[in-house]
Design a protein around this motif. Structure first.
Motif, PDB file in Angstrom:
ATOM      1  N   ALA A   1       0.811  -1.186   0.031  1.00  0.00           N
ATOM      2  CA  ALA A   1       0.085   0.061  -0.097  1.00  0.00           C
ATOM      3  C   ALA A   1       0.682   1.372  -0.110  1.00  0.00           C
ATOM      4  CB  ALA A   1      -1.135   0.003   1.125  1.00  0.00           C
ATOM      5  N   HIS A   2       2.074   1.061   0.790  1.00  0.00           N
ATOM      6  CA  HIS A   2       2.887   2.371   0.650  1.00  0.00           C
ATOM      7  C   HIS A   2       3.607   2.321  -0.612  1.00  0.00           C
ATOM      8  CE1 HIS A   2       6.335   5.130   1.771  1.00  0.00           C
ATOM      9  NE2 HIS A   2       6.931   4.127   1.184  1.00  0.00           N
ATOM     10  N   GLN A   3       4.207   1.299  -1.055  1.00  0.00           N
ATOM     11  CA  GLN A   3       5.146   1.343  -2.079  1.00  0.00           C
ATOM     12  C   GLN A   3       4.737   1.496  -3.581  1.00  0.00           C
ATOM     13  OE1 GLN A   3       8.187   1.381  -1.784  1.00  0.00           O
ATOM     14  NE2 GLN A   3       8.978   1.085  -4.084  1.00  0.00           N
ATOM     15  N   ARG A   4       3.301   0.953  -3.947  1.00  0.00           N
ATOM     16  CA  ARG A   4       2.684   1.232  -4.990  1.00  0.00           C
ATOM     17  C   ARG A   4       1.646   2.528  -4.877  1.00  0.00           C
ATOM     18  NH1 ARG A   4       3.258  -2.039  -8.965  1.00  0.00           N
ATOM     19  NH2 ARG A   4       1.166  -1.254  -9.706  1.00  0.00           N
ATOM     20  N   GLY A   5       1.985   3.360  -3.971  1.00  0.00           N
ATOM     21  CA  GLY A   5       1.183   4.551  -3.702  1.00  0.00           C
ATOM     22  C   GLY A   5      -0.090   4.567  -3.532  1.00  0.00           C
ATOM     23  N   MET A   6      -0.775   3.389  -3.154  1.00  0.00           N
ATOM     24  CA  MET A   6      -2.129   3.016  -2.828  1.00  0.00           C
ATOM     25  C   MET A   6      -2.636   4.029  -1.416  1.00  0.00           C
ATOM     26  SD  MET A   6      -2.015  -0.885  -3.571  1.00  0.00           S
ATOM     27  CE  MET A   6      -1.724  -1.537  -5.191  1.00  0.00           C
ATOM     28  N   LEU A   7      -1.778   4.113  -0.514  1.00  0.00           N
ATOM     29  CA  LEU A   7      -1.993   5.283   0.378  1.00  0.00           C
ATOM     30  C   LEU A   7      -2.138   6.529   0.104  1.00  0.00           C
ATOM     31  CD1 LEU A   7       0.184   3.465   3.324  1.00  0.00           C
ATOM     32  CD2 LEU A   7      -2.405   3.797   3.485  1.00  0.00           C
ATOM     33  N   ALA A   8      -1.092   6.981  -0.638  1.00  0.00           N
ATOM     34  CA  ALA A   8      -1.255   8.352  -0.967  1.00  0.00           C
ATOM     35  C   ALA A   8      -2.550   8.545  -1.917  1.00  0.00           C
ATOM     36  CB  ALA A   8       0.161   8.690  -1.816  1.00  0.00           C
ATOM     37  N   ALA A   9      -2.776   7.508  -2.866  1.00  0.00           N
ATOM     38  CA  ALA A   9      -3.824   7.657  -3.656  1.00  0.00           C
ATOM     39  C   ALA A   9      -5.052   7.720  -2.979  1.00  0.00           C
ATOM     40  CB  ALA A   9      -4.060   6.699  -4.635  1.00  0.00           C
ATOM     41  N   ALA A  10      -5.308   7.420  -1.696  1.00  0.00           N
ATOM     42  CA  ALA A  10      -6.511   7.207  -0.752  1.00  0.00           C
ATOM     43  C   ALA A  10      -6.608   8.591  -0.094  1.00  0.00           C
ATOM     44  CB  ALA A  10      -6.501   5.958   0.098  1.00  0.00           C
ATOM     45  N   GLY A  11      -5.523   9.655  -0.087  1.00  0.00           N
ATOM     46  CA  GLY A  11      -5.578  10.725   0.517  1.00  0.00           C
ATOM     47  C   GLY A  11      -4.490  10.574   1.801  1.00  0.00           C
ATOM     48  N   LEU A  12      -3.622   9.661   1.825  1.00  0.00           N
ATOM     49  CA  LEU A  12      -3.081   9.397   3.197  1.00  0.00           C
ATOM     50  C   LEU A  12      -1.578   9.156   2.810  1.00  0.00           C
ATOM     51  CD1 LEU A  12      -3.340   9.157   6.204  1.00  0.00           C
ATOM     52  CD2 LEU A  12      -3.829   6.881   5.783  1.00  0.00           C
ATOM     53  N   PRO A  13      -0.685  10.072   2.419  1.00  0.00           N
ATOM     54  CA  PRO A  13       0.759   9.760   2.162  1.00  0.00           C
ATOM     55  C   PRO A  13       1.316   9.224   3.128  1.00  0.00           C
ATOM     56  CG  PRO A  13      -0.093  11.959   1.294  1.00  0.00           C
ATOM     57  CD  PRO A  13      -1.165  11.404   2.079  1.00  0.00           C
ATOM     58  N   SER A  14       2.257   8.422   3.131  1.00  0.00           N
ATOM     59  CA  SER A  14       2.822   7.604   4.242  1.00  0.00           C
ATOM     60  C   SER A  14       4.500   7.636   4.010  1.00  0.00           C
ATOM     61  CB  SER A  14       2.764   5.984   4.085  1.00  0.00           C
ATOM     62  OG  SER A  14       2.892   5.689   2.806  1.00  0.00           O
ATOM     63  N   ALA A  15       5.052   7.987   5.155  1.00  0.00           N
ATOM     64  CA  ALA A  15       6.555   8.017   5.182  1.00  0.00           C
ATOM     65  C   ALA A  15       6.959   6.344   4.857  1.00  0.00           C
ATOM     66  CB  ALA A  15       7.107   8.412   6.652  1.00  0.00           C
ATOM     67  N   LYS A  16       8.467   6.402   4.645  1.00  0.00           N
ATOM     68  CA  LYS A  16       8.929   5.039   4.452  1.00  0.00           C
ATOM     69  C   LYS A  16       8.655   4.169   5.785  1.00  0.00           C
ATOM     70  CE  LYS A  16      13.141   2.650   3.311  1.00  0.00           C
ATOM     71  NZ  LYS A  16      14.591   2.565   2.837  1.00  0.00           N
ATOM     72  N   PRO A  17       8.058   3.157   5.582  1.00  0.00           N
ATOM     73  CA  PRO A  17       7.689   2.061   6.715  1.00  0.00           C
ATOM     74  C   PRO A  17       9.244   1.981   7.665  1.00  0.00           C
ATOM     75  CG  PRO A  17       6.540   1.453   4.832  1.00  0.00           C
ATOM     76  CD  PRO A  17       7.504   2.624   4.295  1.00  0.00           C
ATOM     77  N   VAL A  18       8.966   1.902   8.615  1.00  0.00           N
ATOM     78  CA  VAL A  18      10.061   1.644   9.653  1.00  0.00           C
ATOM     79  C   VAL A  18      10.227   0.040  10.071  1.00  0.00           C
ATOM     80  CG1 VAL A  18      11.259   2.313  12.117  1.00  0.00           C
ATOM     81  CG2 VAL A  18       9.920   3.996  10.658  1.00  0.00           C
ATOM     82  N   LEU A  19      11.418  -0.301   9.815  1.00  0.00           N
ATOM     83  CA  LEU A  19      11.600  -1.685  10.184  1.00  0.00           C
ATOM     84  C   LEU A  19      12.071  -1.872  11.754  1.00  0.00           C
ATOM     85  CD1 LEU A  19      13.416  -4.410   8.054  1.00  0.00           C
ATOM     86  CD2 LEU A  19      14.075  -3.972  10.473  1.00  0.00           C
ATOM     87  N   PHE A  20      11.218  -3.149  12.198  1.00  0.00           N
ATOM     88  CA  PHE A  20      11.756  -3.303  13.611  1.00  0.00           C
ATOM     89  C   PHE A  20      12.135  -5.033  13.659  1.00  0.00           C
ATOM     90  CE2 PHE A  20       8.941   0.444  14.072  1.00  0.00           C
ATOM     91  CZ  PHE A  20       9.492   1.051  15.060  1.00  0.00           C
TER      92      PHE A  20
END
Length: 385
Positions: free
Chosen positions: A65-84
Motif C-alpha cells: 500500500a505504501h510502495q505502490r502509492g495506494m495510501l497516497a492515492a487514498a489521501g494518506l501519504p505515508s513515510a517510508k515504513p520503519v523496520l523493527f
C-alpha cells in the motif's frame, strides 16, 4: 515485554513526523485509486502516516500500500515504513506513539488492549495463513521434539497457540523457563530474524513463525516445513492492521483511507503473486533473498503433500482477507485459555465476544469492502490438529 528506551522511541517518532490536524477527504471513493497514476483524493492528514513493521511477509499489504502509492492515492501519504526486529519493539513503538499503524500479532493486540490498556484498535486483517512450524532435517515426527527446544516469536502469538496444540496432540508438554526432558519441549522466545541462524547452529530444534523464514531454511537446506499452521487452523489471521486509538478518534477519515488502501493492496497481491517477492525485496523492505520471499507467494502444494493433512484448506497459501471476523477473535480467546504463557492471562474475559468488541473496530474495513464490491463471506472456525 522487554523494556525499551522511551526517549529513543520518541526520537524515532520525531523523525517520522508529528501529529497534526484533519483536512477534507475528497468525495471520490478512495478504493478506486488502485494505482499511483490515478487522480488522488485530498489529504486526510497534514503529515505522513507512520508505519511500523517486522520484515515478514505478513506485512505485505501495508508495505505494498505504501510502495505502490495506494495510501497516497487514498489521501494518506505515508513515510517510508520503519523496520523493527522484534514484536516487543514494534508493540512499544505503537504504545508510545512512535508509529501510527502496524501489523500486529492478534494475541499480542489482545494482551496490549485488554491486559495493559494500551489505546489501540484492530481495524482489519492484513492476511491469513503464512506461518509454519519448521524443524531441523533430522526430525520427521512431532514426537521427536521430546527433550528439544522450539523458538517462538512471542508468547502472545498464534504460533505459540498452535504449536502447543500440536505438541499436546503428540503427547508432549510445553514448558517455559525450564530445560526440556523426556516428554516435554522447552519453548523459548527468539526474534524472527534470528531463528534461521538458531536452527543452523542447532541451539533450537525448530521454530514457529511467519514466512519467509521457512523458505529461507529450505533454501539453505537446514530445515523443512513440519506443518503449515494454516493446516491446524484454517485461514487464521496471524497479524492484524492495528492503529492507535487517537487516530480512530481524531482522524477517522485517515483510518478509512488506510483500510481502503489495504483492501486495494490485498487485491493487488492476490493478482500479482509472481511479482510480490521482487517488489518487497527490491524496495528494501524484506532483507531475505528474493527467491525465498517469492516462494511464499507462489508455493506449490505438491512438495508438501506428506505434511498437509487438510488439503481442502489450502494451508500452504498465504491469503489476503481484510475483514476481522468476530468468530475468530472469540475462538482465539478460547484457545489462549489453554495455552502456556509466561505472563498474566486473568484479563481474558469470561465472554470471548467482549474481547472482540473491545479490540476490533470493523466499521472502516466494512465500508472499504463494500465500496470495492467485495462481499464479506460468512465464516466457520475450523481448528484441527
Amino acid at each position: 515485554m522487554a523494556d525499551l528506551n522511551r526517549r529513543s522511541l520518541l526520537r524515532t517518532a520525531g523523525r517520522v513526523g508529528a501529529a497534526a490536524g484533519l483536512t477534507t477527504l475528497g468525495a471520490r471513493g478512495a478504493w478506486l485509486a488502485a494505482e499511483p497514476h490515478l487522480v488522488r483524493d485530498a489529504a486526510v492528514l497534514d503529515r505522513e502516516l507512520r508505519i511500523g513493521y517486522l520484515p515478514i511477509t505478513d506485512a505485505s499489504a501495508l508495505l505494498v500500500a505504501h510502495q505502490r502509492g495506494m495510501l497516497a492515492a487514498a489521501g494518506l501519504p505515508s513515510a517510508k515504513p520503519v523496520l523493527f526486529r522484534s514484536w516487543d519493539a514494534l508493540a512499544q513503538a505503537l504504545s508510545v506513539g512512535a508509529v501510527d499503524a502496524v501489523h500486529l500479532l492478534m494475541p499480542l493486540a489482545l494482551q496490549l488492549r485488554l491486559g495493559k490498556q494500551v489505546p489501540l484498535k484492530v481495524v482489519a486483517w492484513g492476511h491469513t495463513n503464512g506461518s509454519t512450524l519448521t524443524v531441523s532435517d533430522d526430525i520427521t515426527s512431532t514426537e521427536q521434539l521430546s527433550g528439544r527446544r522450539l523458538a517462538m516469536p512471542a508468547w502472545w502469538s498464534v504460533h505459540s497457540v498452535l504449536s502447543q496444540r500440536l505438541l499436546r496432540e503428540a503427547g508432549l508438554r510445553p514448558v517455559i523457563g525450564e530445560a526440556a526432558g523426556p516428554g516435554t519441549v522447552e519453548l523459548v522466545l527468539m526474534a524472527p530474524a534470528e531463528m534461521v541462524a538458531g536452527l543452523a547452529a542447532k541451539s533450537i530444534a525448530g521454530f514457529a513463525v511467519a514466512d519467509p523464514f521457512s523458505a529461507v531454511a529450505e533454501k539453505q537446506k537446514i530445515g523443512h516445513v513440519h506443518r503449515f499452521l494454516g493446516d491446524v487452523w484454517a485461514d487464521h489471521a496471524c497479524c492484524a492492521i492495528t492503529v492507535r486509538q487517537d487516530l480512530v478518534d481524531r482522524h477517522p477519515q485517515a483510518v478509512q483511507a488506510l483500510t481502503n488502501a489495504v483492501v486495494t493492496a490485498q487485491s493487488w497481491l492476490d493478482d500479482h503473486r509472481s511479482e510480490a517477492g521482487a517488489l518487497l525485496t527490491g524496495a528494501g523492505f524484506l532483507p531475505q533473498p528474493e527467491p525465498a520471499v517469492s516462494k511464499v507467494f507462489t508455493r506449490a502444494r505438491a512438495p508438501y503433500a506428506k505434511v498437509i493433512q487438510h488439503p481442502d484448506w489450502a494451508p500452504e497459501r498465504l491469503g489476503f482477507s481484510a475483514y476481522p471476523h468476530t468468530s475468530y477473535t472469540q475462538a482465539l480467546v478460547d484457545q489462549l485459555r489453554t495455552t502456556t504463557i509466561d505472563g498474566e492471562t486473568g484479563f481474558l474475559p469470561a465472554n470471548a465476544a467482549d474481547a472482540h468488541a473491545e479490540l476490533v473496530d470493523a466499521r472502516f474495513v466494512t465500508t472499504s469492502l463494500q465500496q470495492a464490491g467485495k462481499p464479506i463471506a460468512t465464516r466457520k472456525e475450523l481448528i484441527g490438529s
